[in-house]
Motif scaffolding. Structure first.
Motif, PDB file in Angstrom:
ATOM      1  N   ILE A 186      57.873  12.522  14.308  1.00  0.00           N
ATOM      2  CA  ILE A 186      58.880  13.165  15.149  1.00  0.00           C
ATOM      3  C   ILE A 186      59.709  12.072  15.813  1.00  0.00           C
ATOM      4  CG2 ILE A 186      59.308  14.743  17.063  1.00  0.00           C
ATOM      5  CD1 ILE A 186      57.860  16.088  14.770  1.00  0.00           C
ATOM      6  N   LYS A 187      60.998  12.019  15.483  1.00  0.00           N
ATOM      7  CA  LYS A 187      61.851  10.928  15.967  1.00  0.00           C
ATOM      8  C   LYS A 187      61.883  10.856  17.494  1.00  0.00           C
ATOM      9  CE  LYS A 187      66.591   9.149  15.538  1.00  0.00           C
ATOM     10  NZ  LYS A 187      67.023   9.267  16.945  1.00  0.00           N
ATOM     11  N   ASP A 188      61.983  12.007  18.150  1.00  0.00           N
ATOM     12  CA  ASP A 188      62.129  12.023  19.610  1.00  0.00           C
ATOM     13  C   ASP A 188      60.813  12.361  20.307  1.00  0.00           C
ATOM     14  OD1 ASP A 188      64.983  11.513  19.599  1.00  0.00           O
ATOM     15  OD2 ASP A 188      65.210  13.535  18.797  1.00  0.00           O
ATOM     16  N   TRP A 189      59.706  12.001  19.676  1.00  0.00           N
ATOM     17  CA  TRP A 189      58.386  12.342  20.219  1.00  0.00           C
ATOM     18  C   TRP A 189      58.208  11.856  21.643  1.00  0.00           C
ATOM     19  CZ3 TRP A 189      54.415  15.396  19.323  1.00  0.00           C
ATOM     20  CH2 TRP A 189      53.201  15.120  19.943  1.00  0.00           C
ATOM     21  N   ARG A 190      58.611  10.640  21.937  1.00  0.00           N
ATOM     22  CA  ARG A 190      58.387  10.067  23.266  1.00  0.00           C
ATOM     23  C   ARG A 190      59.308  10.670  24.325  1.00  0.00           C
ATOM     24  NH1 ARG A 190      55.852   4.589  23.301  1.00  0.00           N
ATOM     25  NH2 ARG A 190      54.692   4.444  21.354  1.00  0.00           N
ATOM     26  N   ILE A 191      60.364  11.342  23.874  1.00  0.00           N
ATOM     27  CA  ILE A 191      61.186  12.092  24.826  1.00  0.00           C
ATOM     28  C   ILE A 191      60.488  13.402  25.176  1.00  0.00           C
ATOM     29  CG2 ILE A 191      63.409  13.284  25.122  1.00  0.00           C
ATOM     30  CD1 ILE A 191      64.662  11.188  23.307  1.00  0.00           C
ATOM     31  N   ARG A 193      56.345  -0.149  11.275  1.00  0.00           N
ATOM     32  CA  ARG A 193      57.706  -0.145  10.718  1.00  0.00           C
ATOM     33  C   ARG A 193      58.731   0.401  11.709  1.00  0.00           C
ATOM     34  NH1 ARG A 193      56.986   2.801   4.846  1.00  0.00           N
ATOM     35  NH2 ARG A 193      54.824   2.212   4.451  1.00  0.00           N
ATOM     36  N   LEU A 194      58.254   0.890  12.849  1.00  0.00           N
ATOM     37  CA  LEU A 194      59.135   1.552  13.810  1.00  0.00           C
ATOM     38  C   LEU A 194      59.325   0.720  15.063  1.00  0.00           C
ATOM     39  CD1 LEU A 194      57.584   5.146  13.625  1.00  0.00           C
ATOM     40  CD2 LEU A 194      59.719   4.399  12.568  1.00  0.00           C
ATOM     41  N   THR A 195      60.442   0.972  15.727  1.00  0.00           N
ATOM     42  CA  THR A 195      60.659   0.482  17.072  1.00  0.00           C
ATOM     43  C   THR A 195      61.108   1.674  17.904  1.00  0.00           C
ATOM     44  OG1 THR A 195      61.775  -1.198  18.428  1.00  0.00           O
ATOM     45  CG2 THR A 195      63.088  -0.108  16.719  1.00  0.00           C
ATOM     46  N   VAL A 196      61.194   1.518  19.210  1.00  0.00           N
ATOM     47  CA  VAL A 196      61.620   2.590  20.106  1.00  0.00           C
ATOM     48  C   VAL A 196      62.851   2.130  20.850  1.00  0.00           C
ATOM     49  CG1 VAL A 196      60.975   4.078  22.044  1.00  0.00           C
ATOM     50  CG2 VAL A 196      59.252   3.407  20.363  1.00  0.00           C
ATOM     51  N   ASP A 197      63.925   2.934  20.785  1.00  0.00           N
ATOM     52  CA  ASP A 197      65.161   2.511  21.432  1.00  0.00           C
ATOM     53  C   ASP A 197      65.114   2.811  22.924  1.00  0.00           C
ATOM     54  OD1 ASP A 197      65.816   5.199  21.855  1.00  0.00           O
ATOM     55  OD2 ASP A 197      67.139   5.316  20.112  1.00  0.00           O
ATOM     56  N   SER A 198      66.196   2.507  23.621  1.00  0.00           N
ATOM     57  CA  SER A 198      66.233   2.639  25.077  1.00  0.00           C
ATOM     58  C   SER A 198      66.148   4.082  25.543  1.00  0.00           C
ATOM     59  CB  SER A 198      67.519   2.002  25.628  1.00  0.00           C
ATOM     60  OG  SER A 198      68.660   2.635  25.078  1.00  0.00           O
ATOM     61  N   ASN A 199      66.429   5.033  24.637  1.00  0.00           N
ATOM     62  CA  ASN A 199      66.321   6.451  24.985  1.00  0.00           C
ATOM     63  C   ASN A 199      64.922   7.012  24.748  1.00  0.00           C
ATOM     64  OD1 ASN A 199      69.093   6.732  25.652  1.00  0.00           O
ATOM     65  ND2 ASN A 199      69.592   6.818  23.478  1.00  0.00           N
ATOM     66  N   GLY A 200      64.055   6.213  24.123  1.00  0.00           N
ATOM     67  CA  GLY A 200      62.709   6.676  23.840  1.00  0.00           C
ATOM     68  C   GLY A 200      62.546   7.262  22.460  1.00  0.00           C
ATOM     69  N   SER A 201      63.547   7.119  21.582  1.00  0.00           N
ATOM     70  CA  SER A 201      63.483   7.670  20.231  1.00  0.00           C
ATOM     71  C   SER A 201      63.010   6.600  19.256  1.00  0.00           C
ATOM     72  CB  SER A 201      64.856   8.185  19.786  1.00  0.00           C
ATOM     73  OG  SER A 201      65.295   9.243  20.602  1.00  0.00           O
ATOM     74  N   TYR A 202      62.219   7.036  18.264  1.00  0.00           N
ATOM     75  CA  TYR A 202      61.812   6.124  17.208  1.00  0.00           C
ATOM     76  C   TYR A 202      63.020   5.759  16.348  1.00  0.00           C
ATOM     77  CZ  TYR A 202      56.796   7.064  17.940  1.00  0.00           C
ATOM     78  OH  TYR A 202      55.528   7.160  18.456  1.00  0.00           O
ATOM     79  N   GLN A 203      63.048   4.511  15.910  1.00  0.00           N
ATOM     80  CA  GLN A 203      64.044   4.045  14.954  1.00  0.00           C
ATOM     81  C   GLN A 203      63.333   3.192  13.919  1.00  0.00           C
ATOM     82  OE1 GLN A 203      67.159   4.968  15.047  1.00  0.00           O
ATOM     83  NE2 GLN A 203      67.434   5.717  17.129  1.00  0.00           N
ATOM     84  N   MET A 204      63.810   3.254  12.667  1.00  0.00           N
ATOM     85  CA  MET A 204      63.285   2.355  11.649  1.00  0.00           C
ATOM     86  C   MET A 204      63.714   0.936  11.978  1.00  0.00           C
ATOM     87  SD  MET A 204      61.488   4.037   9.453  1.00  0.00           S
ATOM     88  CE  MET A 204      61.430   2.937   8.031  1.00  0.00           C
ATOM     89  N   LYS A 205      62.801  -0.014  11.828  1.00  0.00           N
ATOM     90  CA  LYS A 205      63.133  -1.404  12.102  1.00  0.00           C
ATOM     91  C   LYS A 205      64.066  -1.951  11.036  1.00  0.00           C
ATOM     92  CE  LYS A 205      58.993  -2.905  14.583  1.00  0.00           C
ATOM     93  NZ  LYS A 205      57.817  -3.796  14.533  1.00  0.00           N
ATOM     94  N   THR A 206      64.961  -2.830  11.476  1.00  0.00           N
ATOM     95  CA  THR A 206      65.755  -3.624  10.548  1.00  0.00           C
ATOM     96  C   THR A 206      65.282  -5.060  10.701  1.00  0.00           C
ATOM     97  OG1 THR A 206      67.470  -3.876  12.240  1.00  0.00           O
ATOM     98  CG2 THR A 206      67.741  -2.082  10.659  1.00  0.00           C
ATOM     99  N   ASP A 207      65.879  -5.958   9.934  1.00  0.00           N
ATOM    100  CA  ASP A 207      65.403  -7.341   9.934  1.00  0.00           C
ATOM    101  C   ASP A 207      65.475  -7.986  11.312  1.00  0.00           C
ATOM    102  OD1 ASP A 207      64.889  -7.140   7.275  1.00  0.00           O
ATOM    103  OD2 ASP A 207      66.785  -8.059   6.640  1.00  0.00           O
TER     104      ASP A 207
END
Length: 274
Positions: free
Chosen positions: A78-83, A103-117
């Motif tokens: 769930i992308k917005d699980w932490r919200i 493979r994931l990071t969490v952005d400033s809004n609390g949403s999961y994002q796929m990591k880039t390099d």
């Protein structure tokens, strides 16, 4: 594992969410209920069968970026699980899917994002980084994907005017109707009703996407007896239907109808496999 789950209206009260079919919305709620404490689900097919949801509903949630799939593992998150959920530490059970979590990071809004390099897990724990910042203090957010909707980046809006007699709308509607007639052998005309159906779809999608969607659905329905009657503007360009069809199209290649000239090769192949 915590047993109580929450859902934030910050996500579920948006137009992007509410414009989806009820079946897609229901699947999202049930995925939230059955996710582990980090928002991972490893039995989405079971949940789809349990609630009567379709593969198209899953594809729409992926296309709208409400869930992130890991097809090599058969797992979604769930992308917005932490919200949605904050779980107390004494009730929290970390996910068993650490290889995927890394493979994931969490952005400033609390949403999961796929990591880039340029997004590196600096925690060393294999868990997603929370509020990871770049060297200039700007939160690292994956800009590679944007939600489908009225603010789609990199898409040229075909509509330039709200006037239904605008030349661009008339031209686009004509091409769409001609495509429907070409595929189905029917004789629809460019009417004001047809333009009213097409007009809002041209806000969300390009003309090329809509034409490609028509080709996709004609082939996708090739084994359905009701294809001829359903292949009409009123069905194809209803908002929820168009969203669902395009999401499905983007998630899988177009199924081609068998060419009538291939009948001999099909028979030969069947005989060889007998």
């Amino acid at each position: 594992m915590a047993q109580r789950r929450m859902v934030s209206p910050k996500i579920t009260d948006t137009d992007v969410f509410l414009d989806m079919p009820l079946s897609s919305q229901a699947l999202y709620f049930h995925l939230n209920m059955h996710a582990d404490d980090d928002g991972f689900i490893d039995n989405i097919n079971t949940i789809k069968r349990m609630v009567g949801a379709s593969t198209d509903d899953e594809k729409l949630l992926i296309a709208k970026q409400f869930i992130i799939p890991f097809e090599d593992k058969g797992i979604v998150v769930i992308k917005d699980w932490r919200i949605h959920n904050y779980i107390r530490k004494d009730r929290y059970t970390p996910t068993i899917h650490n290889d995927i979590a890394s493979r994931l990071t969490v952005d400033s809004n609390g949403s999961y994002q796929m990591k880039t390099d340029d997004k590196v897990d600096v925690t060393g724990s294999g868990q997603p980084d929370v509020n990871q910042m770049s060297t200039n203090g700007i939160p690292l957010v994956d800009a590679g994907k944007v939600r489908l909707g009225k603010d789609r980046l990199g898409k040229t809006n075909t509509m330039s005017s709200s006037n239904e007699h605008d030349e661009s709308l008339v031209s686009a509607t004509k091409q769409i109707i001609e495509k429907i007639n070409q595929l189905s052998g029917r004789k629809f005309r460019v009417t004001d009703s047809a333009k009213r159906l097409v007009k809002p779809r041209l806000v969300d999608y390009t003309l090329d996407e809509l034409l490609e969607m028509l080709e996709y659905k004609w082939n996708d329905w090739s084994d359905w007896d009701g294809r001829y009657n359903a292949f009409q503007p009123e069905t194809l360009f209803r908002a929820k239907n168009t969203d669902k069809y395009i999401a499905s199209m983007q998630a899988e290649p177009v199924k081609k109808e068998s060419d009538s000239n291939d009948w001999l090769s099909n028979i030969t192949e069947a005989a060889d496999n007998a």
